[in-house]
Design a protein around this motif. Sequence first.
Motif, PDB file in Angstrom:
ATOM      1  N   GLY A 484     -12.944  -0.849   3.081  1.00  0.00           N
ATOM      2  CA  GLY A 484     -12.034  -0.232   3.084  1.00  0.00           C
ATOM      3  C   GLY A 484     -10.769  -1.231   3.245  1.00  0.00           C
ATOM      4  N   VAL A 485     -10.491  -2.333   3.556  1.00  0.00           N
ATOM      5  CA  VAL A 485      -9.601  -2.788   3.533  1.00  0.00           C
ATOM      6  C   VAL A 485      -8.432  -2.811   2.035  1.00  0.00           C
ATOM      7  CG1 VAL A 485      -8.260  -4.756   3.572  1.00  0.00           C
ATOM      8  CG2 VAL A 485     -10.080  -4.406   5.642  1.00  0.00           C
ATOM      9  N   LEU A 486      -8.834  -3.267   1.422  1.00  0.00           N
ATOM     10  CA  LEU A 486      -9.157  -3.421  -0.078  1.00  0.00           C
ATOM     11  C   LEU A 486      -8.575  -2.428  -1.399  1.00  0.00           C
ATOM     12  CD1 LEU A 486     -10.774  -6.729  -1.338  1.00  0.00           C
ATOM     13  CD2 LEU A 486      -8.304  -6.695  -0.612  1.00  0.00           C
ATOM     14  N   GLY A 487      -9.270  -1.407  -0.194  1.00  0.00           N
ATOM     15  CA  GLY A 487      -9.368   0.173  -0.945  1.00  0.00           C
ATOM     16  C   GLY A 487      -7.831   0.116  -0.842  1.00  0.00           C
ATOM     17  N   PHE A 488      -7.151   0.348   0.347  1.00  0.00           N
ATOM     18  CA  PHE A 488      -6.527   0.921   0.850  1.00  0.00           C
ATOM     19  C   PHE A 488      -4.811   0.141   0.289  1.00  0.00           C
ATOM     20  CE2 PHE A 488      -7.114   1.833   5.364  1.00  0.00           C
ATOM     21  CZ  PHE A 488      -6.937   3.455   5.560  1.00  0.00           C
ATOM     22  N   ALA A 489      -5.026  -1.189   0.030  1.00  0.00           N
ATOM     23  CA  ALA A 489      -4.289  -1.857  -0.897  1.00  0.00           C
ATOM     24  C   ALA A 489      -4.076  -1.391  -2.212  1.00  0.00           C
ATOM     25  CB  ALA A 489      -4.877  -3.736  -1.209  1.00  0.00           C
ATOM     26  N   THR A 491      -4.655   1.934  -3.870  1.00  0.00           N
ATOM     27  CA  THR A 491      -4.189   2.869  -3.453  1.00  0.00           C
ATOM     28  C   THR A 491      -3.483   3.438  -3.405  1.00  0.00           C
ATOM     29  OG1 THR A 491      -6.151   3.336  -1.894  1.00  0.00           O
ATOM     30  CG2 THR A 491      -7.024   3.846  -3.946  1.00  0.00           C
ATOM     31  N   HIS A 492      -2.810   2.066  -2.760  1.00  0.00           N
ATOM     32  CA  HIS A 492      -0.786   2.064  -2.059  1.00  0.00           C
ATOM     33  C   HIS A 492       0.000   3.411  -2.210  1.00  0.00           C
ATOM     34  CE1 HIS A 492       0.984  -0.449  -5.246  1.00  0.00           C
ATOM     35  NE2 HIS A 492       0.492  -0.551  -5.016  1.00  0.00           N
ATOM     36  N   ASN A 493      -0.570   3.528  -3.689  1.00  0.00           N
ATOM     37  CA  ASN A 493       0.441   3.795  -4.518  1.00  0.00           C
ATOM     38  C   ASN A 493       0.676   5.459  -4.343  1.00  0.00           C
ATOM     39  OD1 ASN A 493      -1.629   3.428  -6.591  1.00  0.00           O
ATOM     40  ND2 ASN A 493      -0.043   4.833  -8.055  1.00  0.00           N
ATOM     41  N   TYR A 494      -0.079   5.494  -3.812  1.00  0.00           N
ATOM     42  CA  TYR A 494      -0.494   7.217  -3.095  1.00  0.00           C
ATOM     43  C   TYR A 494      -0.134   6.986  -2.039  1.00  0.00           C
ATOM     44  CZ  TYR A 494      -3.114   7.583  -7.633  1.00  0.00           C
ATOM     45  OH  TYR A 494      -3.456   6.853  -9.344  1.00  0.00           O
ATOM     46  N   TYR A 495       0.334   6.950  -0.874  1.00  0.00           N
ATOM     47  CA  TYR A 495       0.653   6.851   0.499  1.00  0.00           C
ATOM     48  C   TYR A 495       2.035   6.819   0.106  1.00  0.00           C
ATOM     49  CZ  TYR A 495      -3.987   5.232   0.323  1.00  0.00           C
ATOM     50  OH  TYR A 495      -6.066   4.628   0.466  1.00  0.00           O
ATOM     51  N   ALA A 526      -3.223  -7.044   3.446  1.00  0.00           N
ATOM     52  CA  ALA A 526      -2.356  -6.803   2.970  1.00  0.00           C
ATOM     53  C   ALA A 526      -1.846  -5.424   3.835  1.00  0.00           C
ATOM     54  CB  ALA A 526      -4.078  -5.281   3.052  1.00  0.00           C
ATOM     55  N   ILE A 527      -1.285  -5.588   5.209  1.00  0.00           N
ATOM     56  CA  ILE A 527      -0.366  -6.105   5.790  1.00  0.00           C
ATOM     57  C   ILE A 527       0.743  -5.957   5.461  1.00  0.00           C
ATOM     58  CG2 ILE A 527       0.193  -5.441   7.381  1.00  0.00           C
ATOM     59  CD1 ILE A 527      -2.920  -5.638   9.503  1.00  0.00           C
ATOM     60  N   LYS A 528       0.734  -7.735   4.947  1.00  0.00           N
ATOM     61  CA  LYS A 528       1.749  -7.919   4.331  1.00  0.00           C
ATOM     62  C   LYS A 528       2.738  -7.468   3.270  1.00  0.00           C
ATOM     63  CE  LYS A 528       0.937 -12.470   6.048  1.00  0.00           C
ATOM     64  NZ  LYS A 528       0.869 -14.009   5.871  1.00  0.00           N
ATOM     65  N   SER A 529       1.232  -6.634   2.497  1.00  0.00           N
ATOM     66  CA  SER A 529       1.820  -5.890   1.390  1.00  0.00           C
ATOM     67  C   SER A 529       2.616  -4.279   1.558  1.00  0.00           C
ATOM     68  CB  SER A 529       0.473  -5.599   0.521  1.00  0.00           C
ATOM     69  OG  SER A 529       0.214  -6.692   0.034  1.00  0.00           O
ATOM     70  N   PHE A 530       1.733  -4.372   2.161  1.00  0.00           N
ATOM     71  CA  PHE A 530       2.902  -2.619   3.005  1.00  0.00           C
ATOM     72  C   PHE A 530       3.389  -2.407   3.745  1.00  0.00           C
ATOM     73  CE2 PHE A 530      -1.152  -1.131   2.115  1.00  0.00           C
ATOM     74  CZ  PHE A 530      -1.399   0.385   1.829  1.00  0.00           C
ATOM     75  N   LEU A 531       3.981  -4.231   4.800  1.00  0.00           N
ATOM     76  CA  LEU A 531       5.093  -3.917   5.379  1.00  0.00           C
ATOM     77  C   LEU A 531       6.377  -4.151   4.150  1.00  0.00           C
ATOM     78  CD1 LEU A 531       4.039  -6.168   8.141  1.00  0.00           C
ATOM     79  CD2 LEU A 531       5.389  -3.734   7.917  1.00  0.00           C
ATOM     80  N   THR A 532       6.580  -5.231   3.033  1.00  0.00           N
ATOM     81  CA  THR A 532       6.944  -5.560   1.998  1.00  0.00           C
ATOM     82  C   THR A 532       7.377  -3.507   1.561  1.00  0.00           C
ATOM     83  OG1 THR A 532       6.267  -7.121   2.112  1.00  0.00           O
ATOM     84  CG2 THR A 532       7.551  -6.575  -0.060  1.00  0.00           C
ATOM     85  N   LYS A 533       6.984  -2.373   1.221  1.00  0.00           N
ATOM     86  CA  LYS A 533       6.848  -1.554   0.511  1.00  0.00           C
ATOM     87  C   LYS A 533       7.968  -0.668   1.486  1.00  0.00           C
ATOM     88  CE  LYS A 533       4.086   2.440  -0.746  1.00  0.00           C
ATOM     89  NZ  LYS A 533       3.235   2.862  -0.883  1.00  0.00           N
ATOM     90  N   MET A 615      -2.152  -5.356  -7.159  1.00  0.00           N
ATOM     91  CA  MET A 615      -3.053  -4.699  -5.959  1.00  0.00           C
ATOM     92  C   MET A 615      -4.446  -3.716  -6.769  1.00  0.00           C
ATOM     93  SD  MET A 615      -1.727  -5.352  -3.406  1.00  0.00           S
ATOM     94  CE  MET A 615      -2.428  -4.287  -1.972  1.00  0.00           C
ATOM     95  N   THR A 616      -4.873  -3.870  -7.493  1.00  0.00           N
ATOM     96  CA  THR A 616      -5.743  -3.404  -8.486  1.00  0.00           C
ATOM     97  C   THR A 616      -6.798  -3.429  -8.112  1.00  0.00           C
ATOM     98  OG1 THR A 616      -4.296  -3.058  -9.855  1.00  0.00           O
ATOM     99  CG2 THR A 616      -6.146  -2.293 -10.608  1.00  0.00           C
ATOM    100  N   LEU A 617      -7.869  -3.210  -7.302  1.00  0.00           N
ATOM    101  CA  LEU A 617      -9.408  -3.371  -6.618  1.00  0.00           C
ATOM    102  C   LEU A 617      -9.933  -5.034  -6.955  1.00  0.00           C
ATOM    103  CD1 LEU A 617     -10.695   0.587  -7.743  1.00  0.00           C
ATOM    104  CD2 LEU A 617     -10.080  -0.723  -5.255  1.00  0.00           C
TER     105      LEU A 617
END
Length: 730
Positions: A484-489, A491-495, A526-533, A615-617
């Motif tokens: 689930g965590v890595l699924g979020f990572a 597919t990050h570009n779809y959020y 994953a949190i760090k990646s989304f925070l960077t975004k 982040m590609t799966l």
Amino acid sequence: MWAFFARDPVKDFNYDILPETQETSGIWTLHRGKRKTGGEPVSVFVYEVSTGTEEQTQLAKAAFKRMKTLRHPNILAYVDGLETEKSLYLVTEQVTPLAAHLKAQSDRGGSGDLEMSWGFHQIVKALSFLVNDCHLLHNNLGIWSVFVDRAGEWKLGGLDHMTPENEDASTSLPSAKAVHSDMDKYDPPESPNGGEKWAGDVWRLGCLIWEVFNGPLPRTSSLRSLGKIPKALVPHYCELVGANARARPNPARFLQNCRAPGGFLSNSFVESNLFLEEIQIKDPAEKHQFFQDLSENLDSFPEDFCKHKVLPQLLTAFEFGNAGAVVLTPLFKVGKFLSAEEYQQKIIPVIVKMFSSTDRAMRIRLLQQMEQFIQYLNDAAVNSQIFPHVVHGFTDTNPAIREQTVKSMLLLAPKLNESNVNQELMRHFARLQARDEQGPIRCNTTVCLGKIAPYLNAGTRQRVLISAFSRATKDPFPASRAAGVLGFAATHNYYSVTESAARVLPTLCTLTVDPDKNVRDQAFKAIKSFLTKLETVSEDPTKLAEIEKDVMSSAQPAGAAASWAGWAVTGVSSLTSKLIRTGPGAEVGGPANNTPVAANTASPRSEVKPPTASMTLPFASGLAIQSDSPKVTEKDEEPIGDRWDDEDWGSLEVQLKSEVYMESLILVDGWSAEPAGDWGAEESWESVAGLSKTELAKKKREERRKELEAKRAERKAAKGPLKLGARKLD
């Protein structure tokens, strides 16, 4: 009327002769040809009466007559013929002279001993048939009288000089030496009447063996030099060219000697060919064992043999012999030798029919080997003929079938139409992720969803992805939470930025205290990646459009993501083996398998691009845990299948039809959107209640039962004690 009798019979001949390819075979000229009506390829032997001598014409007519009457699998097959005043036309199966075939094989890297062994087996068998069954002498055996068909089968031809064994060949027909002056080097040293009748043919068989391995025979004395003749064949070859004509073996005995253990004709290739020739009379158990062994041997067999002899037998065995799943592995191995057009014509119809089979062994082998044939399936066939059968695997009681069905979606998704991929497939995925009792299957469902996300339309992605990956993060199976965590990572570009902040990050933050360290590690990355975004957009709002460009993008067209085709989660056909491999302490998605999701450590104020390739799966090959992991107890974790039912992917709502059927969970077709706040409300309700829906239903029924008993007791008390006569009963 006279014009009718004056017509040229060659024009009415049912075969076209292609004059640009001509080869000389004795007194005949060999042409390629084809049937006028169906276009089937043939070979046409042509003899021109006007250019030949009287002796040659006599030989050509004798051969023409013999070809019509002789029938044997190892003798060149007669198809049709035409005799005119000017020419003789002899139509046979499509063949190539052995000399030309050997040269072509040599140019391609040489012809192996396996093919040679079967070729000699066929020629000796044909010679034995003539000598022992028909009492005929060939008198013209040599490399010029042997031909090879498309399957690599050797055929005996050149019947020009054939005579009955009780006739003197020197008087009945012109000898080969009389027609071709250079043929005397192939004549045996004894007189024509010396030794057994077959002695001359057996001697020439020895000459044929020498020429196949060493090239053209320069002189008779060269037979003493073995050259490249294989060691296993040497003692038998020496018997053929021995000076004592009476010691030369009968062709049948020569065949028997060479078939002895360790002999040149004793190998898997010859055995396979002999079995195929008698396959119609073999019992099912023998056929099953043969096809199992055939898969291992095919890699060493000649390509032409596999395409033109093995493949037809495999197709026949499936179509009429009830061979079942055992033919699949050799069928797909042979399929590699076919062109795309041939594959469409011969293999695809069989595959489509196989998918409709109820045989579980057939189904699982098809799913396991789908990568070998998926590129040949067109979209229409997948959606109308294959996918409707494949989806039954999602509900199969066998976990291995369910697992392979999920994994096959990686290959089928690019070919599915919008309805199948966005509705039907998502409905099955939701049920598997929510209620399948096998943790590895729930995990692989999450992995597969992340991989096929590009093929979903924007609306489905908005409704499904966050809900599905959020559900996975609450799974009691650690690998599912990591997925689930890595699924979020991945597919990050779809959020959108808002979804990332309000829905994704809160879900990920809860996993920073997960009991499993692998899950915690991936959550932090994953949190760090989304925070960077989010920081990137905060520092430069003009980058918002660029970061959110994929949020509402169209579904990826079919065939555009070949890189997704490999399924790296290590699945197996039986859930008693490892589904997902890593050693103790191995990092999920770590360096041992794929590049991990790297946290972007650049300063928020620097030019930071949203994470992409990293982040590609990466989780697809690194999810650790075995399928035979210990079961989760109620004391440790929540029950599987009930905990997340109301957190469906876009509210596949649970309908409670009545108190009697409170435990029945009915998935409603479609993926209607739910406001983000509702997910929080449902989660809060469930966490406060501390009960699953099934337990809640039982509790309600128990409360209802107690309520009815209380009302019954009240009515009983209101009526007072019962009386029997004058006595009062308390």
